[in-house]
Motif scaffolding. Structure first.
Motif, PDB file in Angstrom:
ATOM      1  N   HIS A  16      17.501   6.195  -7.587  1.00 28.72           N
ATOM      2  CA  HIS A  16      16.301   7.159  -7.492  1.00 28.72           C
ATOM      3  C   HIS A  16      14.838   6.482  -7.638  1.00 28.72           C
ATOM      4  CE1 HIS A  16      16.428   4.636 -11.025  1.00 28.72           C
ATOM      5  NE2 HIS A  16      15.601   4.627 -11.758  1.00 28.72           N
ATOM      6  N   PHE A  17      14.678   4.981  -7.196  1.00 27.70           N
ATOM      7  CA  PHE A  17      12.794   5.302  -7.053  1.00 27.70           C
ATOM      8  C   PHE A  17      12.705   4.756  -5.595  1.00 27.70           C
ATOM      9  CE2 PHE A  17      14.301   1.648 -10.726  1.00 27.70           C
ATOM     10  CZ  PHE A  17      13.355   2.193 -11.456  1.00 27.70           C
ATOM     11  N   HIS A  18      13.587   5.395  -4.618  1.00 23.12           N
ATOM     12  CA  HIS A  18      13.518   5.286  -3.572  1.00 23.12           C
ATOM     13  C   HIS A  18      13.736   6.597  -2.889  1.00 23.12           C
ATOM     14  CE1 HIS A  18      13.560   1.101  -2.603  1.00 23.12           C
ATOM     15  NE2 HIS A  18      14.595   0.404  -3.337  1.00 23.12           N
ATOM     16  N   GLU A  19      13.897   7.562  -3.992  1.00 21.71           N
ATOM     17  CA  GLU A  19      14.633   9.311  -3.405  1.00 21.71           C
ATOM     18  C   GLU A  19      13.544  10.085  -3.252  1.00 21.71           C
ATOM     19  OE1 GLU A  19      16.927  10.698  -5.436  1.00 21.71           O
ATOM     20  OE2 GLU A  19      19.093   9.358  -4.978  1.00 21.71           O
ATOM     21  N   GLY A  20      12.407   9.340  -3.865  1.00 24.48           N
ATOM     22  CA  GLY A  20      10.920  10.296  -4.310  1.00 24.48           C
ATOM     23  C   GLY A  20      10.188   9.659  -2.790  1.00 24.48           C
ATOM     24  N   LYS A  21       9.510   8.492  -2.598  1.00 25.66           N
ATOM     25  CA  LYS A  21       9.876   8.494  -1.497  1.00 25.66           C
ATOM     26  C   LYS A  21       9.813   8.685  -0.465  1.00 25.66           C
ATOM     27  CE  LYS A  21       9.775   4.237   0.056  1.00 25.66           C
ATOM     28  NZ  LYS A  21       9.983   3.438   0.768  1.00 25.66           N
ATOM     29  N   ILE A  22      11.320   8.611  -0.403  1.00 25.08           N
ATOM     30  CA  ILE A  22      12.009   9.279   1.430  1.00 25.08           C
ATOM     31  C   ILE A  22      11.505   9.985   1.374  1.00 25.08           C
ATOM     32  CG2 ILE A  22      14.496   9.739   1.686  1.00 25.08           C
ATOM     33  CD1 ILE A  22      14.982   6.741   0.892  1.00 25.08           C
ATOM     34  N   LYS A  23      11.073  11.300  -0.167  1.00 21.94           N
ATOM     35  CA  LYS A  23      11.364  12.767   0.449  1.00 21.94           C
ATOM     36  C   LYS A  23      10.197  13.105   0.841  1.00 21.94           C
ATOM     37  CE  LYS A  23      11.032  17.110  -1.864  1.00 21.94           C
ATOM     38  NZ  LYS A  23      10.929  17.937  -0.667  1.00 21.94           N
ATOM     39  N   ILE A  24       9.036  12.112  -0.107  1.00 18.68           N
ATOM     40  CA  ILE A  24       7.443  12.324   0.260  1.00 18.68           C
ATOM     41  C   ILE A  24       7.711  11.760   2.321  1.00 18.68           C
ATOM     42  CG2 ILE A  24       5.267  10.786   0.650  1.00 18.68           C
ATOM     43  CD1 ILE A  24       5.776  11.278  -2.364  1.00 18.68           C
ATOM     44  N   ASP A  37       9.417  14.939   3.923  1.00 17.88           N
ATOM     45  CA  ASP A  37       8.101  15.540   4.208  1.00 17.88           C
ATOM     46  C   ASP A  37       7.502  16.038   5.261  1.00 17.88           C
ATOM     47  OD1 ASP A  37      10.342  17.359   2.607  1.00 17.88           O
ATOM     48  OD2 ASP A  37       8.625  16.587   1.174  1.00 17.88           O
ATOM     49  N   ALA A  38       6.728  14.964   5.091  1.00 21.22           N
ATOM     50  CA  ALA A  38       5.397  14.444   6.127  1.00 21.22           C
ATOM     51  C   ALA A  38       5.642  14.689   6.695  1.00 21.22           C
ATOM     52  CB  ALA A  38       4.144  13.185   5.442  1.00 21.22           C
ATOM     53  N   PHE A  82       5.045  17.204  12.614  1.00 21.80           N
ATOM     54  CA  PHE A  82       5.656  17.196  13.483  1.00 21.80           C
ATOM     55  C   PHE A  82       4.870  19.235  13.998  1.00 21.80           C
ATOM     56  CE2 PHE A  82       8.029  13.315  13.394  1.00 21.80           C
ATOM     57  CZ  PHE A  82       7.315  13.516  14.700  1.00 21.80           C
ATOM     58  N   GLN A  83       5.602  19.779  12.835  1.00 20.44           N
ATOM     59  CA  GLN A  83       5.704  21.362  12.611  1.00 20.44           C
ATOM     60  C   GLN A  83       3.576  21.278  13.167  1.00 20.44           C
ATOM     61  OE1 GLN A  83       6.280  23.078   8.947  1.00 20.44           O
ATOM     62  NE2 GLN A  83       6.050  25.502   9.805  1.00 20.44           N
ATOM     63  N   VAL A  84       2.906  21.341  12.874  1.00 23.95           N
ATOM     64  CA  VAL A  84       1.571  21.271  13.199  1.00 23.95           C
ATOM     65  C   VAL A  84       0.752  20.749  14.555  1.00 23.95           C
ATOM     66  CG1 VAL A  84      -0.697  20.019  12.180  1.00 23.95           C
ATOM     67  CG2 VAL A  84       0.728  20.493  10.382  1.00 23.95           C
ATOM     68  N   ASP A 102       0.391   6.117   0.368  1.00 20.49           N
ATOM     69  CA  ASP A 102       1.272   6.968  -0.653  1.00 20.49           C
ATOM     70  C   ASP A 102       1.452   8.286  -0.948  1.00 20.49           C
ATOM     71  OD1 ASP A 102       2.385   4.156  -0.955  1.00 20.49           O
ATOM     72  OD2 ASP A 102       0.503   3.770  -2.503  1.00 20.49           O
ATOM     73  N   GLU A 103       0.438   9.282  -0.757  1.00 19.03           N
ATOM     74  CA  GLU A 103      -0.042  10.631  -0.261  1.00 19.03           C
ATOM     75  C   GLU A 103       0.871  11.139   0.203  1.00 19.03           C
ATOM     76  OE1 GLU A 103      -2.187   8.093  -0.590  1.00 19.03           O
ATOM     77  OE2 GLU A 103      -2.722   8.002  -3.636  1.00 19.03           O
ATOM     78  N   GLY A 104       0.777   9.911   1.376  1.00 17.55           N
ATOM     79  CA  GLY A 104       2.304  11.400   2.648  1.00 17.55           C
ATOM     80  C   GLY A 104       1.104  11.430   3.588  1.00 17.55           C
ATOM     81  N   LYS A 105      -0.259  10.957   3.611  1.00 15.17           N
ATOM     82  CA  LYS A 105      -1.561  11.495   4.753  1.00 15.17           C
ATOM     83  C   LYS A 105      -0.494  10.105   5.869  1.00 15.17           C
ATOM     84  CE  LYS A 105      -3.636  14.295   3.309  1.00 15.17           C
ATOM     85  NZ  LYS A 105      -4.017  15.360   3.811  1.00 15.17           N
ATOM     86  N   ILE A 106      -0.867  10.082   6.752  1.00 18.03           N
ATOM     87  CA  ILE A 106      -1.106   9.432   8.667  1.00 18.03           C
ATOM     88  C   ILE A 106      -1.773   8.705   8.270  1.00 18.03           C
ATOM     89  CG2 ILE A 106       0.180   9.680  10.370  1.00 18.03           C
ATOM     90  CD1 ILE A 106       0.940  12.201  10.545  1.00 18.03           C
ATOM     91  N   LYS A 107      -1.152   6.926   8.247  1.00 14.08           N
ATOM     92  CA  LYS A 107      -1.872   5.822   8.428  1.00 14.08           C
ATOM     93  C   LYS A 107      -2.667   5.040  10.276  1.00 14.08           C
ATOM     94  CE  LYS A 107      -2.344   2.467   4.963  1.00 14.08           C
ATOM     95  NZ  LYS A 107      -1.705   1.945   3.608  1.00 14.08           N
ATOM     96  N   ALA A 108      -1.141   5.744  10.234  1.00 12.10           N
ATOM     97  CA  ALA A 108      -0.905   4.461  12.253  1.00 12.10           C
ATOM     98  C   ALA A 108       0.445   5.651  12.441  1.00 12.10           C
ATOM     99  CB  ALA A 108      -0.478   3.218  11.600  1.00 12.10           C
TER     100      ALA A 108
END
Length: 179
Positions: free
Chosen positions: A59-67, A70-71, A76-78, A167-173
């Protein structure tokens, strides 16, 4: 097209990133020997405690995996919309990084401008996502993508993009590899 590589801190395995398709930014994660597929129900999230007690930490990983997923989907849509202002919004405010087999760009504005150059050079370019591989131990995701140039030859590039995120789902690289 460009190729990108990056390393995360010592707590995380090295990641290989790829950015493909005439400089197309895409996401792909090749985590040192371990990838988690699009469907991650059944990932190994268990750790044995003392006395043979097993505890489920998935469950600790599920939230991060979803982020991450989704990101990546949003990116790719954008990207396919070719809206540079919206594309800039998918990256961190400054110091984003892009590398593929042709270019290397540092700085969010430079990364976005490089994508704008791709859109000008190949106006009908589109990406379809084949599979996402979120990193279960870090903020990165590998993306298997097809880059459709939509040219007279119906060229389709097989690419793997590795995307490192905040951590907020913004692309760094973004690091891209074709093949």
């Amino acid at each position: 097209f460009k190729i990108f590589k990056f390393k995360m801190n010592n707590a995380n395995p090295p990641l290989v990133t790829s950015l493909a398709a005439a400089g197309a930014c895409a996401l792909v994660l090749l985590a040192a020997g371990s990838t988690v597929g699009w469907s991650h129900g059944g990932t190994s999230g268990e750790a044995s405690g003392s006395g043979g007690v097993s505890r489920d930490f998935s469950h600790f990983h599920e939230g991060k995996i979803k982020i991450l997923e989704d990101a990546a989907k949003n990116y790719f849509q954008v990207w396919n919309s070719q809206d540079l202002k919206a594309l800039e919004g998918t990256f961190i405010a400054e110091n984003a990084y892009l590398r593929d087999w042709d270019i290397e760009k540092k700085g969010t504005k430079e990364v976005v401008a490089a994508n704008g150059g791709i859109f000008k050079a190949v106006p009908k370019i589109k990406i379809t996502v084949e599979k996402l591989h979120p990193n279960p131990t870090g903020m990165s995701i590998a993306c298997e993508i097809l880059v459709h140039l939509n040219d007279d030859n119906k060229t389709v590039l097989k690419v793997v993009d590795v995307i490192e995120m905040s951590d907020e789902g913004k692309i760094k690289a973004v690091r891209a590899y074709k093949g």
